[in-house]
Design an enzyme around this catalytic site. Structure first.
Site, PDB file in Angstrom:
ATOM      1  N   LYS A  38      46.453  46.323  25.031  1.00  0.00           N
ATOM      2  CA  LYS A  38      47.685  46.466  25.824  1.00  0.00           C
ATOM      3  C   LYS A  38      47.416  46.086  27.282  1.00  0.00           C
ATOM      4  O   LYS A  38      46.255  46.000  27.699  1.00  0.00           O
ATOM      5  CB  LYS A  38      48.176  47.914  25.737  1.00  0.00           C
ATOM      6  CG  LYS A  38      47.225  48.924  26.367  1.00  0.00           C
ATOM      7  CD  LYS A  38      47.637  50.361  26.076  1.00  0.00           C
ATOM      8  CE  LYS A  38      46.679  51.364  26.706  1.00  0.00           C
ATOM      9  NZ  LYS A  38      46.970  52.748  26.295  1.00  0.00           N
ATOM     10  N   ARG A  96      53.751  64.166  25.246  1.00  0.00           N
ATOM     11  CA  ARG A  96      54.200  62.833  25.655  1.00  0.00           C
ATOM     12  C   ARG A  96      54.997  62.313  24.454  1.00  0.00           C
ATOM     13  O   ARG A  96      55.997  62.917  24.105  1.00  0.00           O
ATOM     14  CB  ARG A  96      52.972  61.992  26.030  1.00  0.00           C
ATOM     15  CG  ARG A  96      53.274  60.903  27.033  1.00  0.00           C
ATOM     16  CD  ARG A  96      52.006  60.186  27.489  1.00  0.00           C
ATOM     17  NE  ARG A  96      51.362  59.406  26.421  1.00  0.00           N
ATOM     18  CZ  ARG A  96      50.266  58.657  26.605  1.00  0.00           C
ATOM     19  NH1 ARG A  96      49.683  58.586  27.787  1.00  0.00           N
ATOM     20  NH2 ARG A  96      49.753  57.975  25.605  1.00  0.00           N
ATOM     21  N   HIS A 154      47.493  61.949  19.818  1.00  0.00           N
ATOM     22  CA  HIS A 154      46.751  61.500  21.001  1.00  0.00           C
ATOM     23  C   HIS A 154      46.341  62.727  21.812  1.00  0.00           C
ATOM     24  O   HIS A 154      47.105  63.675  21.931  1.00  0.00           O
ATOM     25  CB  HIS A 154      47.660  60.577  21.831  1.00  0.00           C
ATOM     26  CG  HIS A 154      46.960  59.783  22.891  1.00  0.00           C
ATOM     27  ND1 HIS A 154      45.776  59.117  22.693  1.00  0.00           N
ATOM     28  CD2 HIS A 154      47.305  59.518  24.180  1.00  0.00           C
ATOM     29  CE1 HIS A 154      45.424  58.477  23.806  1.00  0.00           C
ATOM     30  NE2 HIS A 154      46.339  58.715  24.734  1.00  0.00           N
ATOM     31  N   ARG A 178      41.014  54.530  18.156  1.00  0.00           N
ATOM     32  CA  ARG A 178      41.734  53.556  18.994  1.00  0.00           C
ATOM     33  C   ARG A 178      40.966  53.387  20.295  1.00  0.00           C
ATOM     34  O   ARG A 178      40.988  54.251  21.162  1.00  0.00           O
ATOM     35  CB  ARG A 178      43.160  54.051  19.282  1.00  0.00           C
ATOM     36  CG  ARG A 178      43.970  54.379  18.019  1.00  0.00           C
ATOM     37  CD  ARG A 178      45.400  54.773  18.370  1.00  0.00           C
ATOM     38  NE  ARG A 178      45.482  55.861  19.324  1.00  0.00           N
ATOM     39  CZ  ARG A 178      45.577  57.148  19.005  1.00  0.00           C
ATOM     40  NH1 ARG A 178      45.616  57.533  17.737  1.00  0.00           N
ATOM     41  NH2 ARG A 178      45.640  58.068  19.952  1.00  0.00           N
ATOM     42  N   TYR A 187      44.967  45.511  60.596  1.00  0.00           N
ATOM     43  CA  TYR A 187      46.139  46.304  60.993  1.00  0.00           C
ATOM     44  C   TYR A 187      45.757  47.701  61.478  1.00  0.00           C
ATOM     45  O   TYR A 187      44.984  48.397  60.825  1.00  0.00           O
ATOM     46  CB  TYR A 187      47.096  46.461  59.820  1.00  0.00           C
ATOM     47  CG  TYR A 187      47.826  45.199  59.422  1.00  0.00           C
ATOM     48  CD1 TYR A 187      48.401  44.363  60.375  1.00  0.00           C
ATOM     49  CD2 TYR A 187      47.963  44.867  58.075  1.00  0.00           C
ATOM     50  CE1 TYR A 187      49.079  43.209  59.986  1.00  0.00           C
ATOM     51  CE2 TYR A 187      48.643  43.727  57.685  1.00  0.00           C
ATOM     52  CZ  TYR A 187      49.193  42.900  58.645  1.00  0.00           C
ATOM     53  OH  TYR A 187      49.870  41.780  58.275  1.00  0.00           O
ATOM     54  N   CYS A 222      44.758  44.525  53.710  1.00  0.00           N
ATOM     55  CA  CYS A 222      46.116  43.977  53.865  1.00  0.00           C
ATOM     56  C   CYS A 222      46.644  43.537  52.497  1.00  0.00           C
ATOM     57  O   CYS A 222      45.970  43.688  51.484  1.00  0.00           O
ATOM     58  CB  CYS A 222      46.095  42.793  54.818  1.00  0.00           C
ATOM     59  SG  CYS A 222      45.246  43.142  56.374  1.00  0.00           S
ATOM     60  N   ASP A 254      47.086  40.544  51.316  1.00  0.00           N
ATOM     61  CA  ASP A 254      46.458  39.348  50.748  1.00  0.00           C
ATOM     62  C   ASP A 254      45.000  39.172  51.131  1.00  0.00           C
ATOM     63  O   ASP A 254      44.372  38.206  50.697  1.00  0.00           O
ATOM     64  CB  ASP A 254      47.203  38.101  51.243  1.00  0.00           C
ATOM     65  CG  ASP A 254      48.697  38.283  51.202  1.00  0.00           C
ATOM     66  OD1 ASP A 254      49.218  38.483  50.102  1.00  0.00           O
ATOM     67  OD2 ASP A 254      49.333  38.266  52.280  1.00  0.00           O
TER      68      ASP A 254
HETATM   69  C1  LIG Z   1      45.835  53.224  25.677  1.00  0.00           C
HETATM   70  C2  LIG Z   1      45.744  54.082  24.487  1.00  0.00           C
HETATM   71  C3  LIG Z   1      44.530  54.249  23.804  1.00  0.00           C
HETATM   72  C4  LIG Z   1      43.233  53.711  24.315  1.00  0.00           C
HETATM   73  O1  LIG Z   1      42.671  54.638  25.214  1.00  0.00           O
HETATM   74  P1  LIG Z   1      41.224  54.408  25.836  1.00  0.00           P
HETATM   75  O2  LIG Z   1      40.901  55.616  26.616  1.00  0.00           O
HETATM   76  O3  LIG Z   1      41.335  53.205  26.698  1.00  0.00           O
HETATM   77  O4  LIG Z   1      40.314  54.192  24.694  1.00  0.00           O
HETATM   78  C5  LIG Z   1      44.539  54.988  22.637  1.00  0.00           C
HETATM   79  N1  LIG Z   1      45.672  55.539  22.182  1.00  0.00           N
HETATM   80  C6  LIG Z   1      46.855  55.420  22.829  1.00  0.00           C
HETATM   81  C7  LIG Z   1      48.055  56.061  22.279  1.00  0.00           C
HETATM   82  C8  LIG Z   1      46.920  54.698  24.004  1.00  0.00           C
HETATM   83  O5  LIG Z   1      48.089  54.578  24.634  1.00  0.00           O
END
Ligand SMILES: *Cc1c(COP(=O)(O)O)cnc(C)c1O
Length: 377
Positions: free
Chosen positions: A38, A136, A168, A224, A267, A314, A316
């Site tokens: 992602k 979530r 998760h 994951r 700046y 800054c 850029d």
């Molecule tokens: C982004 C994400 C992951 C990956 O998490 P990492 O800490 O980068 O391994 C796994 N599960 C879900 C739902 C995520 O959104």
């Protein structure tokens, strides 16, 4: 280190991704690995990262948006893929037609996916998401039976196949945090309720990188892995040394000049030279993902040592005080990388800036060209 063509670049060592995935796969076996690509592959380039991960044996790919999934599919990558967030406005029919699995954390979302399946002309492969305590996405224990019932009804109608059940963690990167065990218990319960409702999912998954590394009982059938693929982790101290950071951010000095003592720099003149000195201008700023809070941080590696950012970052550009070091215009400096040449790492940037390495690498702007190469030279 490879040299670059332009004024700045994020170079990505694809072999590092491939090896990281292969090492992670061996580490978590017999669980399978979903490489999460992602957010443009955590800034590394979604398609090159996906291909490198598949070369390393990634069994699955994970994305968030349907558009991200379709980008990877269009590039010809055909391993199983899951969209991790249930987004009602995404083009689910296109995802189903492209053989992409979708997440659902409510009865309503299951019904939407079933309707999209009718449009696509084939069943939607759905991963039902239980909220085990992150609050979530996903169905709470109270809403879980309704989501399961909707899935069973759609399965009976031939519009949905339950391809997974998942959840998760909130705090997998805090070893020993009691919420980890509490969520594992809640996940077990969600699986038991699913089974009693007649759903035995082919894959169960709850672990991200931190949990896959640190909580063996969380691996289930599939982990994951996002950060780990790129050599990063949110665990204390970062990723284990057997994972290699894949991204190096580098730039060329676009201007070098001598200035007298007492010169205010950038700046707000938040930095003033204490003596005659050499300033170098680095053509990257906060629009490119160098946080303004990096002002003053020793993040510039050149001539075998680290130099502090002099004055305000800054939009850029930013300035570096090189003292009497005879740096030259066009010379390459490294902002972060795997760390083996002495350069800082994204992990160190995150620690210094009160954030995590993920925010650093995903924050590198689209104006910074990515270059991909197999192996560091
Ligand atoms: C982004 C994400 C992951 C990956 O998490 P990492 O800490 O980068 O391994 C796994 N599960 C879900 C739902 C995520 O959104």
């Amino acid at each position: 280190m490879m040299s670059m063509d332009g004024h700045a670049e994020a170079s990505v060592e694809l072999a590092a991704i491939t090896r990281n995935v292969a090492a992670l796969r061996a580490h978590v076996a017999p669980a399978a690995v979903m490489a999460v690509v992602k957010a443009n592959g955590y800034g590394h380039g979604a398609v090159p990262a996906a291909r490198a991960a598949v070369r390393g044996g990634a069994d699955w790919l994970g994305v968030v948006h349907v558009a991200e999934a379709l980008e990877v599919r269009r590039a010809g990558v055909d391993v199983p893929m899951l969209c991790l967030m249930a987004i009602g406005t995404d083009d689910h029919a296109a995802a189903i037609a492209a053989g992409v699995d979708l997440a659902a954390g409510s009865a309503d979302m299951v019904r939407r996916l079933a309707a999209a399946a009718e449009v696509a002309g084939r069943p939607a492969r759905v991963h039902l998401k239980a909220d085990t305590g992150l609050s979530r996405g996903g169905a709470t224990p109270a809403d879980w039976p309704a989501a399961l019932a909707a899935a069973r009804a759609a399965e009976a109608a031939g519009t949905v196949v339950v391809a997974g059940v998942w959840s998760h963690f909130a705090s997998a990167d805090e070893p020993g945090n009691p919420s980890i065990d509490a969520q594992l218990t809640a996940f077990k319960e969600a699986l038991a309720v699913a089974e009693r409702a007649g759903i035995a999912p082919p894959v169960r998954h709850i672990a991200n990188t931190a949990a896959a590394l640190d909580v063996p009982q969380a691996r289930y059938d599939l982990v994951r892995i996002g950060g780990g693929c790129y050599g990063l982790a949110t665990l204390p101290g970062g990723a284990p040394p057997w994972l290699r950071p894949a991204m190096t951010l580098r730039a060329r000095l676009v201007l070098v000049k001598r200035v007298p003592a007492g010169a205010g720099v950038s700046y707000g003149h938040r930095y003033t030279t204490s003596r005659e000195t050499t300033l170098g201008l680095v053509p990257l700023g906060y629009a490119d993902g160098i946080p303004r809070s990096a002002t003053g941080k020793p993040f510039v590696f050149a001539r075998g040592r680290r130099w502090p950012i002099a004055g305000t970052v800054c939009m850029d550009q930013f300035v570096v005080d090189f003292g009497d070091e005879s740096v030259t215009e066009g010379e390459e400096v490294v902002l972060f990388g795997p760390g083996d040449g002495g350069e800082p790492t994204a992990q160190q940037w995150g620690e210094e800036l009160g954030t995590i390495s993920y925010e650093i690498v995903t924050g590198i702007g689209s104006r910074v060209p990515r270059s991909h190469y197999e192996i560091a030279l």
